[in-house]
Each structure stands twice: as structure tokens, then as C-alpha cells.
Design a protein around this motif. Structure first.
Motif, PDB file in Angstrom:
ATOM      1  N   ASP A  52       0.813  -1.213   0.000  1.00 20.83           N
ATOM      2  CA  ASP A  52       0.000   0.000   0.000  1.00 20.83           C
ATOM      3  C   ASP A  52       0.850   1.268   0.000  1.00 20.83           C
ATOM      4  N   LEU A  53       2.087   1.172   0.512  1.00 17.77           N
ATOM      5  CA  LEU A  53       2.975   2.332   0.556  1.00 17.77           C
ATOM      6  C   LEU A  53       3.906   2.405  -0.646  1.00 17.77           C
ATOM      7  N   ALA A  54       4.045   1.323  -1.381  1.00 20.21           N
ATOM      8  CA  ALA A  54       5.036   1.250  -2.457  1.00 20.21           C
ATOM      9  C   ALA A  54       4.844   2.347  -3.487  1.00 20.21           C
ATOM     10  N   ARG A  55       3.597   2.707  -3.773  1.00 22.50           N
ATOM     11  CA  ARG A  55       3.370   3.717  -4.810  1.00 22.50           C
ATOM     12  C   ARG A  55       3.941   5.071  -4.416  1.00 22.50           C
ATOM     13  N   VAL A  76       2.513  12.055   0.140  1.00 18.98           N
ATOM     14  CA  VAL A  76       2.624  11.083   1.226  1.00 18.98           C
ATOM     15  C   VAL A  76       1.242  10.853   1.823  1.00 18.98           C
ATOM     16  N   PRO A  77       1.047   9.723   2.504  1.00 15.28           N
ATOM     17  CA  PRO A  77      -0.247   9.495   3.155  1.00 15.28           C
ATOM     18  C   PRO A  77      -0.467  10.491   4.293  1.00 15.28           C
ATOM     19  N   LEU A  78      -1.677  10.958   4.466  1.00 11.59           N
ATOM     20  CA  LEU A  78      -1.984  11.768   5.642  1.00 11.59           C
ATOM     21  C   LEU A  78      -1.828  10.922   6.894  1.00 11.59           C
ATOM     22  N   ASP A  79      -2.334   9.700   6.844  1.00 11.63           N
ATOM     23  CA  ASP A  79      -2.302   8.786   7.981  1.00 11.63           C
ATOM     24  C   ASP A  79      -1.627   7.487   7.526  1.00 11.63           C
ATOM     25  N   TYR A  80      -0.473   7.198   8.085  1.00 12.02           N
ATOM     26  CA  TYR A  80       0.254   5.999   7.656  1.00 12.02           C
ATOM     27  C   TYR A  80      -0.447   4.708   8.077  1.00 12.02           C
ATOM     28  N   ALA A  81      -1.378   4.813   9.014  1.00 11.49           N
ATOM     29  CA  ALA A  81      -2.182   3.640   9.357  1.00 11.49           C
ATOM     30  C   ALA A  81      -3.254   3.371   8.312  1.00 11.49           C
ATOM     31  N   ASN A  82      -3.460   4.329   7.427  1.00 13.89           N
ATOM     32  CA  ASN A  82      -4.449   4.185   6.354  1.00 13.89           C
ATOM     33  C   ASN A  82      -3.859   4.741   5.059  1.00 13.89           C
ATOM     34  N   THR A  84      -4.140   4.089   2.030  1.00 16.90           N
ATOM     35  CA  THR A  84      -4.999   4.217   0.853  1.00 16.90           C
ATOM     36  C   THR A  84      -5.989   5.371   1.009  1.00 16.90           C
ATOM     37  N   GLY A  85      -5.906   6.087   2.118  1.00 14.34           N
ATOM     38  CA  GLY A  85      -6.822   7.199   2.373  1.00 14.34           C
ATOM     39  C   GLY A  85      -6.291   8.520   1.830  1.00 14.34           C
ATOM     40  N   ASP A  86      -6.610   9.601   2.533  1.00 13.23           N
ATOM     41  CA  ASP A  86      -6.227  10.941   2.089  1.00 13.23           C
ATOM     42  C   ASP A  86      -4.711  11.096   2.048  1.00 13.23           C
ATOM     43  N   THR A  87      -4.260  12.023   1.196  1.00 10.34           N
ATOM     44  CA  THR A  87      -2.828  12.292   1.061  1.00 10.34           C
ATOM     45  C   THR A  87      -2.568  13.789   1.203  1.00 10.34           C
ATOM     46  N   ILE A  88      -1.301  14.132   1.434  1.00  9.11           N
ATOM     47  CA  ILE A  88      -0.863  15.519   1.443  1.00  9.11           C
ATOM     48  C   ILE A  88       0.407  15.614   0.596  1.00  9.11           C
ATOM     49  N   ALA A 207       8.790  11.515  10.385  1.00  5.66           N
ATOM     50  CA  ALA A 207       9.918  10.599  10.183  1.00  5.66           C
ATOM     51  C   ALA A 207       9.597   9.567   9.111  1.00  5.66           C
ATOM     52  N   ARG A 208       8.353   9.123   9.062  1.00  2.84           N
ATOM     53  CA  ARG A 208       7.952   8.205   7.982  1.00  2.84           C
ATOM     54  C   ARG A 208       7.983   8.920   6.630  1.00  2.84           C
ATOM     55  N   ASP A 209       7.621  10.212   6.631  1.00  2.00           N
ATOM     56  CA  ASP A 209       7.759  11.005   5.409  1.00  2.00           C
ATOM     57  C   ASP A 209       9.219  11.043   4.959  1.00  2.00           C
ATOM     58  N   LEU A 210      10.113  11.155   5.922  1.00  2.00           N
ATOM     59  CA  LEU A 210      11.538  11.231   5.607  1.00  2.00           C
ATOM     60  C   LEU A 210      12.006   9.980   4.875  1.00  2.00           C
ATOM     61  N   ASP A 211      11.451   8.830   5.246  1.00  2.00           N
ATOM     62  CA  ASP A 211      11.843   7.611   4.540  1.00  2.00           C
ATOM     63  C   ASP A 211      11.275   7.574   3.135  1.00  2.00           C
ATOM     64  N   VAL A 212      10.070   8.101   2.950  1.00  2.00           N
ATOM     65  CA  VAL A 212       9.531   8.199   1.588  1.00  2.00           C
ATOM     66  C   VAL A 212      10.431   9.100   0.743  1.00  2.00           C
TER      67      VAL A 212
END
Length: 513
Positions: A52-55, A76-82, A84-88, A207-212
């Protein structure tokens, strides 16, 4: 909750900006000739992103020319727990390597939280040694909630002026009630304007954004230079992705495990000690308006702050210098010793002439306020928003009263400007995320932590704590004053950091510069 402003490298920029008004000049860091070596690649066990995060990792940045070099956005995902939901969208800037064979990207964060990395890149690039610029693409970004990346907006500029400038007597019930009401209005504005985004402007998500960003830039490992709060972000990244860490420098450490109370007490002590160091230095030179011994000099500063609170000083503008603004101006100058001469001029003007022009200029640089009354960044709104989302505070009367008593004991000059800060988050509309279970970052390669013995905003014990917390960290100590050390202290620090970034070679255990 005083802000850990950007690194002292920014002080050269501040000094340069003040030059137009106050006849100052900044300075820059120097380089060291060391041949770069490739950054080791992660082990085969390093985790890959979920399907789900690969894209997000597979996207390509469309770079466009800008003042910072090249600019683009990353989704990036708004919520990394979801996912496939909203993005920013995150704003990213890059200054391309000057070398023919760069080893990768060096991602940087200047601090805050809430400071724009995109703006910082333009300011700091000329200070980066030529060897580092040849070895790396310099990259920075606006973290979520900051400036161009789904920015936090809670109140208008006049309301922000009120929060920053107004003096309230927090020793009285009426003063505390007014202080709480102002910050409740700020929280209500955040809720109304930000909606669901407000719950996801935390450091763990950043920090998760940083890895993306690492993946999108095509780097197998993260090379990272974090100043001030940027060390919190870096340590959080290392905890989440220890095997993706490349070469990581954390300068002006702010451990993610600190409680709100520990931050407040630590910074108050740090600024009190730095103010004492400034007074001693001022009194040892010429033209210092502070007479007598160091304590008498501190008492004169207290008297000035009290006077500005009771009768704000004229500034030659439509605004007067309140006690809060005077303290902000003093605090800004304590971030770097190169600003101490300006502080002396500001105190001389205030004490001997009864005017606050220079202290107001320093205060406005601290808050990014332009002469026309607008704020050029959203830092002063993003900082409390991210802080309240990150860390829970105890706003019970008993806890705040006990803290105020402790502050008055350990930092009597600055205590009024640090006490009862928990009220800023009392009405925050989303629960605090809180720290991760562990920040040991087991399996990470060596990480370099830099601490300054006289750092007011991120006190030296925090650097010692960060070095102990991270399982692979090595502490480099700068014996001196000012907030952070790389690019703003001496060739010993600069050389050690440069060698590490270029070769991965750590300074000797216990190295002091």
C-alpha cells in the motif's frame, strides 16, 4: 514552550539581515579537504515498504527551478495507518551536487518544530563546505504542517500578535485565566481550520515522510543532518528505520523521550546560564550598559523586562516593546555569540535611552514578523501545534504551580517566560501521539551526536542523553556557547563533522573541541 529555533548557522543569516538596520555582518563556515567514500548500503534484512505504501516510494519528483535551486513536491499518506486514504503534498528543495560523482543526497532539517527546510536550504547552502557540496545533493523539505506542506493555520496575524506580544501576570488568577483563554482560542482556530490533518502533524509521521523522501530520491540509505528539533526527527527516523540509516549527524540534541516538563526546566536553565555567560562577557568588554557584578547585571535585565511589561517602550514605529517582546529579542540573541554585540546595543538603547528599536528587530526576526505586520512563515503557529500533538502536558494547577516554583529557583531571570506553558496545550483538540516504545535504534550504523556545553535551547545534558539513548551513537563536544555547533563554532567541530559525512569516520571517543 520555547522554540528550539534553527541552528546557529542561521545566526549568520540573521546577522546579515540585521545589517541593513543595525550595521552587522554574518560569517560562514569553511571546508576541509577529505576524499568522499560511498555510503554503505543497507543489509538484505532492511524492510521494504508495504504494497500500500510502495506507490509513494515509486513516484518521481518533477523538479522546477526556484530560488533554492530546484523545487518539487512529494505525495505522502496523511495517515500511515491508512495509506490508501487521504494524502498531502510535501514541498522539497534540492541544490544539486557540484561534483561529478555524488555519493547521494544529504537531507537536512533546521529545527523548530515548524521551521521551513525549503527556506533554510537557500540560506545554509553558501555555508556548506565545498567538499560536502561536491559529495552530496543538498536536500531539505517543509515537514507536514510547515509553510508549504499542508501548513498549520489557526489564527490571523493580529491574533498571533496578541499571543506573542501581550503581557499577562501569570502570578494572578485573572492573568492565568486570560492566558488560558488566548490559547484556547488558538486551539479552537486550529480545530476549525485544519480538521482531520491536525491529528497527523506529529514527528513520527514526519519521520515516515523522511523515509519516503529517501526512497523517492533514489538513496538506499539516509544521509541526514539535523539541527535542534531536527535531531528529534532524526532519532525518530533511526528508531523506525535503523537499517536504513546512512550517515546521520544530530547537532543540538533534543531527545524524543523528554517530557514537556523536562523540556521546560531544561531550556529555562539553559537560557539562564547563557544569559549569565552573556552578561559576564558584556561586562568584560567596552560599552556594556550592565554595571556591577554578573548578578547585578542580571538584576538590571530583570528590571528592564519588568519596566517594559508595566510601560512598554517606544520603538519609533506604531508598536511598543512589551516585556514579552523584549524577552524574545534577548532570547534570539542568545542563540549565537555573534549576535551578542547586537544585544549589547539593544540593551544600551533600552536602558539608557528608554527605546526598544533594536530589541524589537531581534524579536521580529525570532518570530518571522515583517514590518508590514504579516508573518513570513507559519513557524509560530506550527510550533505549538506540532508540540502539542507530539507531547502530552500536565496542566493541573498543582503541577503548574510546582513547576513555576522550580523555575523561579533554577532560572529566576527567565522563569516568568517559561512558567504555565502547559496551558498552551490544555485545550488541544487531538490527543498527543507520545514517544515510541524505544529509541535505541538497534542495528543502525554509527550516528554522530554533537553537543555544545553552553547551548541554551538544547542543553548539553540532552546531547549526553541522546548519545546514550542511541545504541550506535558517538558524542562530539563543543566547549563554547550558542545553539548548535556545526558551521558556527570552530574548525575542530567542522572538520570532525565533514570527515564523518564524507567517509563515515567518527571522531575519537570523548572528543572535545
Amino acid at each position: 514552550m520555547p522554540m528550539t529555533r534553527p541552528s546557529a548557522a542561521r545566526a549568520g543569516v540573521v546577522a546579515g539581515l540585521l545589517a541593513a538596520v543595525l550595521a552587522l555582518a554574518g560569517c560562514t563556515g569553511g571546508g576541509h579537504t577529505v576524499a568522499p567514500s560511498p555510503i554503505p548500503t543497507p543489509s538484505a534484512t532492511a524492510a521494504s515498504p508495504s504494497p500500500d505504501l510502495a506507490r509513494f516510494y515509486d513516484q518521481t519528483i518533477s523538479w522546477k527551478k526556484c530560488a533554492q535551486g530546484s523545487c518539487g513536491t512529494v505525495e505522502v499518506p496523511l495517515d500511515y495507518a491508512n495509506p490508501t486514504g487521504d494524502t498531502i503534498n510535501l514541498a522539497v528543495a534540492r541544490e544539486a551536487s557540484t561534483g561529478k560523482h555524488p555519493v547521494g543526497s544529504l537531507l537536512m532539517n533546521p529545527g523548530g518544530p515548524g521551521v521551513s527546510g525549503v527556506d533554510f536550504l537557500k540560506d545554509v547552502t553558501p555555508q556548506i563546505p565545498k567538499e560536502i557540496r561536491a559529495a552530496y545533493d543538498l536536500v531539505s523539505f517543509d515537514p507536514r504542517g510547515v509553510q508549504r506542506s499542508a501548513p498549520v493555520h489557526c489564527v490571523d496575524d493580529k491574533e498571533l500578535d496578541h499571543l506573542i506580544e501581550d503581557d499577562v501576570d501569570k502570578s494572578t488568577p485573572a492573568g492565568l485565566q486570560a492566558f488560558e483563554a488566548s490559547w484556547q482560542s488558538f486551539s479552537d482556530g486550529c480545530r476549525a481550520n485544519m480538521g482531520a490533518e491536525l491529528a497527523h502533524i506529529d514527528t513520527v509521521s514526519a519521520a515516515r515522510d523522511l523515509d519516503v523522501l529517501r526512497g523517492v530520491l533514489g538513496d538506499a540509505s539516509l544521509a541526514y543532518l539535523g539541527f535542534s528539533y531536527g535531531t528529534n526527527l532524526g532519532a525518530t527516523y533511526a528508531a523506525l528505520f535503523p537499517q536504513r540509516v546512512g550517515r546521520m549527524v544530530l547537532d543540538g540534541a533534543m531527545p524524543p523521550t523528554l517530557t514537556s516538563d523536562e523540556i521546560t526546566i531544561g531550556q529555562a536553565k539553559g537560557f539562564e546560564q547563557e544569559l549569565r555567560a552573556y552578561v559576564e562577557d558584556c561586562q568584560g568588554g567596552k560599552g556594556c550598559p550592565l554595571t556591577g557584578d554578573v548578578q547585578h547585571g542580571l538584576d538590571q535585565i530583570t528590571s528592564l523586562l519588568d519596566h517594559a511589561t508595566a510601560s512598554p517602550l517606544p520603538t519609533g514605529t506604531s508598536r511598543n516593546l512589551t516585556g514579552s517582546l523584549a524577552y524574545n529579542g534577548i532570547g534570539q540573541a542568545l542563540y549565537a555569540t555573534k549576535l551578542w554585540p547586537t544585544l549589547t546595543r539593544g540593551l544600551t538603547e533600552a536602558i539608557k535611552q528608554g527605546t526598544g528599536r533594536i530589541l524589537l528587530a531581534l524579536a521580529d526576526f525570532y518570530t518571522d514578523r515583517a514590518p508590514d505586520g504579516t508573518y513570513t512563515t507559519n513557524t509560530m503557529q506550527a510550533f505549538p501545534a506540532i508540540s502539542c500533538t507530539d507531547t502530552a502536558t500536565d496542566s493541573s494547577p498543582a503541577a503548574m504551580t510546582a513547576q513555576a516554583a522550580e523555575l523561579a529557583k533554577v532560572a529566576p531571570t527567565v522563569a516568568p517566560y517559561f512558567s504555565y506553558g502547559a496551558l498552551q496545550c490544555k485545550h488541544w483538540p487531538v490527543p498527543a501521539v507520545g514517544p515510541l516504545p524505544s529509541y535505541a535504534a538497534q542495528g543502525a550504523p554509527p550516528i554522530l551526536v554533537v553537543g555544545t556545553t553552553g547551548d541554551p535551547a538544547t542543553p548539553y545534558p540532552w546531547a549526553q542523553q541522546m548519545a546514550e539513548m542511541l545504541s550506535s551513537a558517538r558524542l562530539l563536544t563543543y566547549v563554547g556557547n550558542g545553539h548548535t555547533a556545526y558551521l558556527s563554532s570552530n574548525s575542530c567541530v567542522n572538520g570532525a563533522v565533514d570527515r564523518y559525512l564524507l567517509t563515515g569516520s567518527l571522531p575519537a571517543e570523548g572528543k572535545r573541541c
